[in-house]
Design a protein around this motif. Structure first.
Motif, PDB file in Angstrom:
ATOM      1  N   UNK A  19       0.829  -1.211   0.000  1.00 47.00           N
ATOM      2  CA  UNK A  19       0.000   0.000   0.000  1.00 47.00           C
ATOM      3  C   UNK A  19       0.867   1.265   0.000  1.00 47.00           C
ATOM      4  N   UNK A  20       1.872   1.279   0.860  1.00 40.94           N
ATOM      5  CA  UNK A  20       2.738   2.456   0.962  1.00 40.94           C
ATOM      6  C   UNK A  20       3.519   2.681  -0.336  1.00 40.94           C
ATOM      7  N   UNK A  57      -0.871  10.959   6.203  1.00 42.26           N
ATOM      8  CA  UNK A  57      -1.366  10.364   4.966  1.00 42.26           C
ATOM      9  C   UNK A  57      -1.244   8.834   5.025  1.00 42.26           C
ATOM     10  N   UNK A  58      -0.114   8.349   5.533  1.00 38.51           N
ATOM     11  CA  UNK A  58       0.095   6.903   5.654  1.00 38.51           C
ATOM     12  C   UNK A  58      -0.904   6.300   6.636  1.00 38.51           C
ATOM     13  N   UNK A  63      -5.803   3.084   7.643  1.00 40.94           N
ATOM     14  CA  UNK A  63      -7.148   3.029   8.223  1.00 40.94           C
ATOM     15  C   UNK A  63      -8.168   2.668   7.158  1.00 40.94           C
ATOM     16  N   UNK A  64      -8.044   3.314   6.005  1.00 41.36           N
ATOM     17  CA  UNK A  64      -8.963   3.038   4.891  1.00 41.36           C
ATOM     18  C   UNK A  64      -8.842   1.590   4.406  1.00 41.36           C
ATOM     19  N   UNK A  65      -7.655   1.010   4.557  1.00 41.37           N
ATOM     20  CA  UNK A  65      -7.416  -0.364   4.109  1.00 41.37           C
ATOM     21  C   UNK A  65      -7.855  -1.392   5.159  1.00 41.37           C
ATOM     22  N   UNK A  66      -8.260  -0.921   6.334  1.00 41.70           N
ATOM     23  CA  UNK A  66      -8.770  -1.825   7.362  1.00 41.70           C
ATOM     24  C   UNK A  66      -7.737  -2.421   8.300  1.00 41.70           C
ATOM     25  N   UNK A  71      -2.033  -0.050  13.970  1.00 41.53           N
ATOM     26  CA  UNK A  71      -1.323   1.226  14.055  1.00 41.53           C
ATOM     27  C   UNK A  71      -0.889   1.547  15.474  1.00 41.53           C
ATOM     28  N   UNK A  72       0.286   2.142  15.598  1.00 39.31           N
ATOM     29  CA  UNK A  72       0.797   2.611  16.895  1.00 39.31           C
ATOM     30  C   UNK A  72       0.332   4.044  17.080  1.00 39.31           C
TER      31      UNK A  72
END
Length: 73
Positions: A19-20, A57-58, A63-66, A71-72
């Motif tokens: 994704x990144x 942005x990352x 988040x959008x990818x579920x 996430x920290x």
């Protein structure tokens, strides 16, 4: 670079890295070699680091990818 995620799950790491990369966000997977040296027992998590200027942005992308549960803060 800012740490946004820490995980032992190779599927999550691969997904996030993909994704990144697709979004053009500079990133680095830290502790990959340490994880291998300890015998891949899953004791040492790998850290996903991103460029500080694109951290928000990352985070939104993930988040959008579920995968927000990884996430920290």
């Amino acid at each position: 670079m800012i740490e946004i995620m820490r995980t032992n799950d190779p599927v999550v790491i691969s997904f996030v890295e993909s994704l990144l990369k697709e979004a053009g966000i500079a990133h680095f997977i830290a502790d990959s070699n340490m994880s291998i040296m300890e015998g891949s027992l899953g004791v040492l998590a790998r850290r996903i680091m991103v460029d500080g200027e694109r951290e928000m942005e990352a985070r939104q992308l993930l988040k959008d990818a579920g995968v927000e549960q990884e996430l920290r803060s």
